[in-house]
Design a protein around this motif. Structure first.
Motif, PDB file in Angstrom:
ATOM      1  N   LYS A   3       0.831  -1.199   0.000  1.00  0.00           N
ATOM      2  CA  LYS A   3       0.000   0.000   0.000  1.00  0.00           C
ATOM      3  C   LYS A   3       0.871   1.256   0.000  1.00  0.00           C
ATOM      4  N   ASP A   4       1.970   1.252   0.780  1.00  0.00           N
ATOM      5  CA  ASP A   4       2.890   2.391   0.794  1.00  0.00           C
ATOM      6  C   ASP A   4       3.490   2.627  -0.583  1.00  0.00           C
ATOM      7  N   MET A   5       3.867   1.550  -1.274  1.00  0.00           N
ATOM      8  CA  MET A   5       4.442   1.689  -2.616  1.00  0.00           C
ATOM      9  C   MET A   5       3.395   2.233  -3.582  1.00  0.00           C
ATOM     10  N   ALA A   6       2.144   1.777  -3.443  1.00  0.00           N
ATOM     11  CA  ALA A   6       1.076   2.281  -4.305  1.00  0.00           C
ATOM     12  C   ALA A   6       0.838   3.759  -4.040  1.00  0.00           C
ATOM     13  N   ASN A   7       0.853   4.151  -2.748  1.00  0.00           N
ATOM     14  CA  ASN A   7       0.653   5.560  -2.412  1.00  0.00           C
ATOM     15  C   ASN A   7       1.781   6.425  -2.959  1.00  0.00           C
ATOM     16  N   LYS A   8       3.030   5.917  -2.885  1.00  0.00           N
ATOM     17  CA  LYS A   8       4.154   6.677  -3.433  1.00  0.00           C
ATOM     18  C   LYS A   8       4.014   6.838  -4.942  1.00  0.00           C
ATOM     19  N   GLY A   9       3.564   5.773  -5.626  1.00  0.00           N
ATOM     20  CA  GLY A   9       3.333   5.843  -7.070  1.00  0.00           C
ATOM     21  C   GLY A   9       2.240   6.827  -7.402  1.00  0.00           C
ATOM     22  N   SER A  10       1.177   6.806  -6.612  1.00  0.00           N
ATOM     23  CA  SER A  10       0.068   7.739  -6.824  1.00  0.00           C
ATOM     24  C   SER A  10       0.528   9.167  -6.613  1.00  0.00           C
ATOM     25  N   HIS A  11       1.280   9.370  -5.532  1.00  0.00           N
ATOM     26  CA  HIS A  11       1.773  10.713  -5.231  1.00  0.00           C
ATOM     27  C   HIS A  11       2.673  11.218  -6.365  1.00  0.00           C
ATOM     28  N   ALA A  12       3.546  10.344  -6.849  1.00  0.00           N
ATOM     29  CA  ALA A  12       4.446  10.736  -7.942  1.00  0.00           C
ATOM     30  C   ALA A  12       3.652  11.051  -9.207  1.00  0.00           C
ATOM     31  N   GLU A  13       2.630  10.265  -9.491  1.00  0.00           N
ATOM     32  CA  GLU A  13       1.794  10.495 -10.679  1.00  0.00           C
ATOM     33  C   GLU A  13       1.042  11.815 -10.560  1.00  0.00           C
ATOM     34  N   ILE A  14       0.484  12.066  -9.401  1.00  0.00           N
ATOM     35  CA  ILE A  14      -0.258  13.306  -9.171  1.00  0.00           C
ATOM     36  C   ILE A  14       0.683  14.504  -9.217  1.00  0.00           C
ATOM     37  N   THR A  15       1.830  14.386  -8.584  1.00  0.00           N
ATOM     38  CA  THR A  15       2.808  15.474  -8.575  1.00  0.00           C
ATOM     39  C   THR A  15       3.295  15.776  -9.991  1.00  0.00           C
ATOM     40  N   ALA A  16       3.536  14.732 -10.789  1.00  0.00           N
ATOM     41  CA  ALA A  16       3.964  14.934 -12.179  1.00  0.00           C
ATOM     42  C   ALA A  16       2.865  15.637 -12.980  1.00  0.00           C
ATOM     43  N   GLY A  17       1.619  15.226 -12.779  1.00  0.00           N
ATOM     44  CA  GLY A  17       0.497  15.864 -13.472  1.00  0.00           C
ATOM     45  C   GLY A  17       0.352  17.323 -13.078  1.00  0.00           C
ATOM     46  N   VAL A 132       0.945  36.508 -10.686  1.00  0.00           N
ATOM     47  CA  VAL A 132       0.551  35.137 -11.050  1.00  0.00           C
ATOM     48  C   VAL A 132       1.784  34.236 -11.068  1.00  0.00           C
ATOM     49  N   ALA A 133       2.873  34.731 -11.621  1.00  0.00           N
ATOM     50  CA  ALA A 133       4.101  33.931 -11.694  1.00  0.00           C
ATOM     51  C   ALA A 133       4.593  33.518 -10.307  1.00  0.00           C
ATOM     52  N   ASN A 134       4.359  34.352  -9.302  1.00  0.00           N
ATOM     53  CA  ASN A 134       4.797  34.031  -7.942  1.00  0.00           C
ATOM     54  C   ASN A 134       3.995  32.894  -7.319  1.00  0.00           C
ATOM     55  N   ILE A 135       2.833  32.614  -7.855  1.00  0.00           N
ATOM     56  CA  ILE A 135       2.021  31.508  -7.353  1.00  0.00           C
ATOM     57  C   ILE A 135       2.656  30.170  -7.703  1.00  0.00           C
ATOM     58  N   ILE A 136       3.297  30.106  -8.848  1.00  0.00           N
ATOM     59  CA  ILE A 136       3.800  28.836  -9.367  1.00  0.00           C
ATOM     60  C   ILE A 136       4.844  28.203  -8.459  1.00  0.00           C
ATOM     61  N   PRO A 137       5.883  28.926  -8.000  1.00  0.00           N
ATOM     62  CA  PRO A 137       6.846  28.285  -7.093  1.00  0.00           C
ATOM     63  C   PRO A 137       6.199  27.855  -5.767  1.00  0.00           C
ATOM     64  N   ALA A 138       5.225  28.616  -5.304  1.00  0.00           N
ATOM     65  CA  ALA A 138       4.543  28.240  -4.056  1.00  0.00           C
ATOM     66  C   ALA A 138       3.754  26.949  -4.245  1.00  0.00           C
ATOM     67  N   ALA A 139       3.093  26.821  -5.387  1.00  0.00           N
ATOM     68  CA  ALA A 139       2.341  25.593  -5.661  1.00  0.00           C
ATOM     69  C   ALA A 139       3.285  24.400  -5.804  1.00  0.00           C
ATOM     70  N   LYS A 140       4.414  24.606  -6.470  1.00  0.00           N
ATOM     71  CA  LYS A 140       5.400  23.520  -6.598  1.00  0.00           C
ATOM     72  C   LYS A 140       5.928  23.123  -5.228  1.00  0.00           C
ATOM     73  N   ALA A 141       6.215  24.100  -4.408  1.00  0.00           N
ATOM     74  CA  ALA A 141       6.727  23.824  -3.065  1.00  0.00           C
ATOM     75  C   ALA A 141       5.715  23.037  -2.244  1.00  0.00           C
ATOM     76  N   TYR A 142       4.453  23.335  -2.401  1.00  0.00           N
ATOM     77  CA  TYR A 142       3.404  22.655  -1.654  1.00  0.00           C
ATOM     78  C   TYR A 142       3.463  21.141  -1.861  1.00  0.00           C
ATOM     79  N   PHE A 143       3.828  20.710  -3.071  1.00  0.00           N
ATOM     80  CA  PHE A 143       3.868  19.280  -3.368  1.00  0.00           C
ATOM     81  C   PHE A 143       5.248  18.656  -3.205  1.00  0.00           C
ATOM     82  N   HIS A 144       6.292  19.438  -3.379  1.00  0.00           N
ATOM     83  CA  HIS A 144       7.640  18.870  -3.311  1.00  0.00           C
ATOM     84  C   HIS A 144       8.297  19.034  -1.948  1.00  0.00           C
ATOM     85  N   SER A 145       8.099  20.178  -1.338  1.00  0.00           N
ATOM     86  CA  SER A 145       8.698  20.433  -0.021  1.00  0.00           C
ATOM     87  C   SER A 145       7.756  21.346   0.753  1.00  0.00           C
ATOM     88  N   PRO A 146       6.698  20.776   1.310  1.00  0.00           N
ATOM     89  CA  PRO A 146       5.659  21.574   1.961  1.00  0.00           C
ATOM     90  C   PRO A 146       6.183  22.530   3.037  1.00  0.00           C
TER      91      PRO A 146
END
Length: 155
Positions: A3-17, A132-146
């Motif tokens: 289940k942990d591996m599936a969650n990591k795969g899901s997280h990676a898929e969602i983060t990539a999307g 608007v451009a300043n939103i993008i790094p914040a959104a990326k940070a939210y998923f990569h390094s909250p």
């Protein structure tokens, strides 16, 4: 363990999307800024190209958002994470839609802007696009390094 591996795969898929979605947002912003400049410089052919590009980007973003939403519902077991992600995606969708609609309004409304105001309009466009451009790094940070999101939001 599985289940942990599936969650990591899901997280990676969602983060990539979401990464692809943010790229579409960046492209939309660039097309919008270019479109405003083309309008101000009375280059209607280039503005028409900007409008077509923007419509395609908005369509691609809407399609990707639907795919991400389906993936979130199928693969995310934590409702609060799903809800937060869906809300963020909805806000970003509104931005892309607003950029598209505003650029299209130049074609429909054809406001008369004296050329001596072009530099002021370009400055206004640059400042608002930077917001608007300043939103993008914040959104990326939210998923990569909250833990860094707060610093990105307060810049």
């Amino acid at each position: 363990m599985m289940k942990d591996m599936a969650n990591k795969g899901s997280h990676a898929e969602i983060t990539a999307g979401l990464g692809r979605y943010l790229e579409l947002m960046e492209q939309s912003l660039a097309v919008f800024v270019d479109g405003v400049r083309n309008y101000l410089h009375r280059d209607s052919a280039a503005l028409g190209g900007n409008i077509l590009s923007m419509a395609k980007l908005e369509n691609d973003a809407a399609t990707l958002a639907r795919e991400l939403e389906m993936t979130l519902y199928r693969r995310t077991s934590n409702p609060s994470v799903r809800g937060d992600t869906l809300r963020l995606l909805e806000y970003m969708s509104r931005i892309i839609l607003t950029l598209n609609n505003n650029l299209f309004q130049f074609e429909i409304e054809r406001p008369s802007i004296p050329s001596e105001l072009n530099s002021d309009f370009i400055k206004l466009t640059d400042l608002s696009s930077q917001a608007v451009a300043n939103i993008i790094p914040a959104a990326k940070a939210y998923f990569h390094s909250p833990e860094t999101t707060q610093g990105k939001v307060r810049r």
